[in-house]
Design an enzyme around this catalytic site. Structure first.
Site, PDB file in Angstrom:
ATOM      1  CD1 TRP A   1      43.808  33.733  42.775  1.00  0.00           C
ATOM      2  CD2 TRP A   1      43.480  35.169  41.097  1.00  0.00           C
ATOM      3  NE1 TRP A   1      44.347  34.949  43.149  1.00  0.00           N
ATOM      4  CE2 TRP A   1      44.158  35.838  42.142  1.00  0.00           C
ATOM      5  CE3 TRP A   1      43.171  35.873  39.935  1.00  0.00           C
ATOM      6  CZ2 TRP A   1      44.526  37.178  42.048  1.00  0.00           C
ATOM      7  CZ3 TRP A   1      43.538  37.193  39.840  1.00  0.00           C
ATOM      8  CH2 TRP A   1      44.209  37.833  40.884  1.00  0.00           C
TER       9      TRP A   1
ATOM     10  CG  ASP B   1      44.277  35.492  34.153  1.00  0.00           C
ATOM     11  OD1 ASP B   1      45.237  36.220  33.843  1.00  0.00           O
ATOM     12  OD2 ASP B   1      43.817  35.432  35.305  1.00  0.00           O
TER      13      ASP B   1
ATOM     14  CE  LYS C   1      52.206  35.111  40.392  1.00  0.00           C
ATOM     15  NZ  LYS C   1      51.159  36.147  40.559  1.00  0.00           N
TER      16      LYS C   1
END
Length: 398
Positions: A130, A211, A246
């Site tokens: 990312w 992460d 999420k």
């Protein structure tokens, strides 16, 4: 006064979203940003989350400042969510936990701590990863390097090269990894591969930043936490970033946490104190509402059971869309293997499309992907998957 300040080029993903919103074509499909959509193309408001919010609002509570490290009950619940409440690292009080402003906020707190107390350390991120991983650590003054991860041509993890690279890193290097649902490739390591890496981390005195923004979207809530718990059980000191954006469909509330696994309770107290100091210097204290809702859902047995069922449903919908896309595009592009769509996990997939093919998808068919070829599978549904597959097949065959 400000003439010397250059224009901002824009974030590559968020800029795509802005372009998508301006697009007036009725067939447009947004597969760029990491948002979960239901089968009608809407971001769902989960019923147990809404019920928890209604209960809190009905209490008409005063909105005082939280402590610098956040709400104590939320921090405890968030820690148990990631590690389990019976994990030795939890019961021995050697995990420093702070409420963070989403997963990005957790990264920022860790980056500042690394810069301040590990000034010689550098950070290593997967190629690819990312984009904000690099941006946040570099902005904190930490040098960022890459380790090999994904083989685009063969759609596989370059594990032997990854392992060889990690073995060469100097002590106290920070290695940022994804415990589950790798962003952007969707390709995750096996338990056996993680065990090999844990051995290297321990032997070479390396620090992991794990992460975990998508817990529950890979194999399941408990299953996806396996890697984090294995690192802690091995006695390794590490950072763990956790996000509820999420899994709670709670994006704008920015509810997250940073956990730092330490060797002892004494170390954890010191780390917690310095994290509080960093929070004070950036934003003083975190927001109340989003974390309070998450805390209520995690602690209420009935709400939690219903929420876990929602997570299971979201995960199953993503997996179904992978299978449907793989089946349709395989029929439209015979002779080419698209099994990687179903081998990947989580919200994202590396499609194998080139930047030029992604541009064609956007310009000719109004299908929006990131130029790396990353697709948000959660943006597919039964109404658009046929059109997306046909569009992809056309750019692949021309």
């Amino acid at each position: 006064m400000f003439e010397h300040i250059p224009a901002y080029a824009g974030d590559p993903i968020l800029s795509l979203v802005e372009q998508f919103l301006r697009d007036e074509r009725a067939t447009k499909v947004n597969l760029s940003i990491g948002l979960f959509y239901d089968d009608d193309g809407n971001i769902p408001l989960l019923e147990p989350v809404q019920e928890a919010e209604d209960r809190l609002v009905a209490q008409h509570r005063a909105r005082s400042y939280l402590p610098m490290d956040g709400d104590a009950e939320f921090r405890e619940a968030a820690r148990a969510y990631v590690f389990g409440d019976k994990h030795e690292a939890v019961t021995s009080h050697r995990i420093a936990s702070v409420q963070a402003i989403g997963g990005s906020g957790a990264l920022k707190l860790a980056a500042d701590l690394v810069h301040r107390y590990f000034p010689q350390s550098e950070v290593w991120i997967s190629q690819p990863t990312w984009d904000n991983h690099r941006a946040i650590f570099e902005a904190a003054g930490v040098k960022v390097n890459e380790y090999p991860y994904y083989d685009r041509e063969n759609n596989r993890i370059r594990f032997d090269e990854l392992l060889a690279c990690i073995q060469t890193l100097p002590a106290r290097s920070v290695v940022l990894m994804h415990p589950c649902c790798h962003n952007p490739t969707g390709m995750d390591l096996s338990h056996e591969q993680w065990q090999q890496l844990i051995t290297v981390f321990k032997q070479n005195n390396l620090i992991a930043y794990l992460d975990m923004a998508y817990q529950g979207f890979g194999q399941g809530i408990e299953e996806d936490a396996w890697t984090v718990r294995a690192f802690a059980a091995a006695g390794l000191s590490c950072f763990v970033g956790s996000s509820f954006s999420k899994s709670f469909s709670w994006y704008g509330e920015r509810a997250g946490a940073l956990h730092v696994v330490c060797a002892s309770a004494k170390e954890a107290d010191c780390v917690l104190g310095q994290l509080k100091a960093i929070v004070r210097q950036i934003y003083s204290s975190p927001p109340v509402h989003g974390a309070a809702v998450v805390n209520m859902v995690l602690r209420d047995p009935i709400l939690r059971t219903r929420w876990e069922q929602d997570v299971n449903h979201m995960r199953a919908r993503i997996q179904e869309m992978r299978q449907v896309l793989q089946k349709i595009i395989s029929a439209k592009v015979p002779g080419r293997n698209f099994d990687y769509f179903t081998q990947q996990q989580g919200m994202f997939s590396y499609t194998g499309l080139s930047a030029e093919q992604v541009d064609r998808l956007r310009e000719e068919f109004a299908v929006y992907l990131v130029r790396s070829g990353r697709m948000c599978v959660a943006g597919l549904n039964h109404h658009n998957v046929e059109y997306v597959a046909q569009s992809m097949a056309q750019v692949l065959q021309e």
